[in-house]
Design a protein around this motif. Sequence first.
Motif, short mmCIF file in Angstrom:
data_model
loop_
_atom_site.label_atom_id
_atom_site.label_comp_id
_atom_site.label_asym_id
_atom_site.label_seq_id
_atom_site.Cartn_x
_atom_site.Cartn_y
_atom_site.Cartn_z
N LYS A 35 0.82 -1.21 0.00
CA LYS A 35 0.00 0.00 0.00
C LYS A 35 0.86 1.26 0.00
O LYS A 35 0.47 2.29 -0.55
CB LYS A 35 -0.92 0.00 1.22
N GLY A 67 1.64 -3.06 3.96
CA GLY A 67 0.57 -3.54 3.09
C GLY A 67 -0.21 -4.68 3.69
O GLY A 67 -0.24 -4.86 4.92
N GLU A 83 -2.56 -7.08 8.02
CA GLU A 83 -1.76 -5.92 7.66
C GLU A 83 -0.38 -6.03 8.30
O GLU A 83 -0.27 -6.26 9.51
CB GLU A 83 -2.44 -4.62 8.12
N GLU A 99 4.02 -3.16 -6.58
CA GLU A 99 2.67 -3.53 -6.15
C GLU A 99 2.68 -4.74 -5.22
O GLU A 99 1.83 -4.85 -4.33
CB GLU A 99 1.79 -3.81 -7.37
N HIS A 117 -1.16 3.10 6.40
CA HIS A 117 -0.04 2.45 5.71
C HIS A 117 1.06 3.44 5.35
O HIS A 117 2.24 3.08 5.36
CB HIS A 117 -0.54 1.74 4.45
N THR A 306 3.00 6.11 -2.36
CA THR A 306 1.76 5.34 -2.28
C THR A 306 1.68 4.41 -3.49
O THR A 306 2.07 4.76 -4.59
CB THR A 306 0.52 6.23 -2.23
N ASP A 308 -1.08 2.27 -5.47
CA ASP A 308 -2.51 1.98 -5.66
C ASP A 308 -2.75 1.20 -6.94
O ASP A 308 -1.97 1.28 -7.87
CB ASP A 308 -3.31 3.28 -5.69
#
Length: 308
Positions: A35, A67, A83, A99, A117, A306, A308
């Motif tokens: 994340k 993440g 998490e 990712e 995060h 970040t 996403d």
Amino acid sequence: MRAVIQKAFGGPEVLEVAEVERPALVSGEVLVRVKAAGVNPVDVAVRSGAFPLLGEPPFGVGWDISGVVEEAAPGARYRVGEEVYGMPFFPRAATGYAEYVAAPSRQLARKPATVDHVQAAALPLAALTAWQGLVDLARIEEGRRVLVHRAAGGVGHFAVQIAKARGAYVIALASEPKHTFLKELGADEVIDYRTTDYTEAVRDVDVVFDSSSEGTKALKVLKPGGTLVTIMEHWNTGLATEIEAAGRRFAGVSVEPDYASLEAIAALVDEGLIRPHVSAVFPLAEAGRAHESVGSGTVQGKVVLTVD
């Protein structure tokens, strides 16, 4: 999956987002859906070639991640959906700006529950460096006097907070604009190293936490039996000999993954005794801009990507 890689040493422009194979797991590993990923000065040095830790490109930089567990191999400590955060594989390649990251589960810990995060990704490398130096090596305890170099930086601002959480009296070195920030973190004294020679202003320190390659100056402020903790000169045998010949201890820190320390750090975060300071956040595609920010040497706290 998308990951930031580089095919040559150079400036921030060598960082590019590419499509690469998602890593496969072996026993004891988890696949983390990243994340957020922290950006550290070592990332910048490795990218530029100033610190060729990973050999010749191509490779992906980055270690700090936070993440969610996407897959768990047999023997892993975590289940799908948990998490986690950590600094896998350092000083080997982890390709943290991605990712997905596959990592041994014992190199990760459950994310602190009270932060998101982005804040969690700011913690691992910097907070582990401070923890392993101050707690594991210097064994600081209540009443100790601790001097922290570059106290407003990534490692430094955690060193201040960890020392305070252990009951130490903290003397922080930083430029004047950062003094209010450091006092809010709990520093008992703040000295502007640009206008004041701290070796004249400070005496009888139990621990010097040095991230500025000024280890020899520690002899002027350390009391007999005191400890120099250095994160920049841990290979300097000459410095070690000089410090120990003067009746002080030398402790060089080379940070390593450690889930037990990550758990202890997470507990302090959830108790409100440590708070990561994130000065800037960039999307994964702007990793180069993040490196420009960190490479400026003026960042207060941490920079985070970040994913996403």
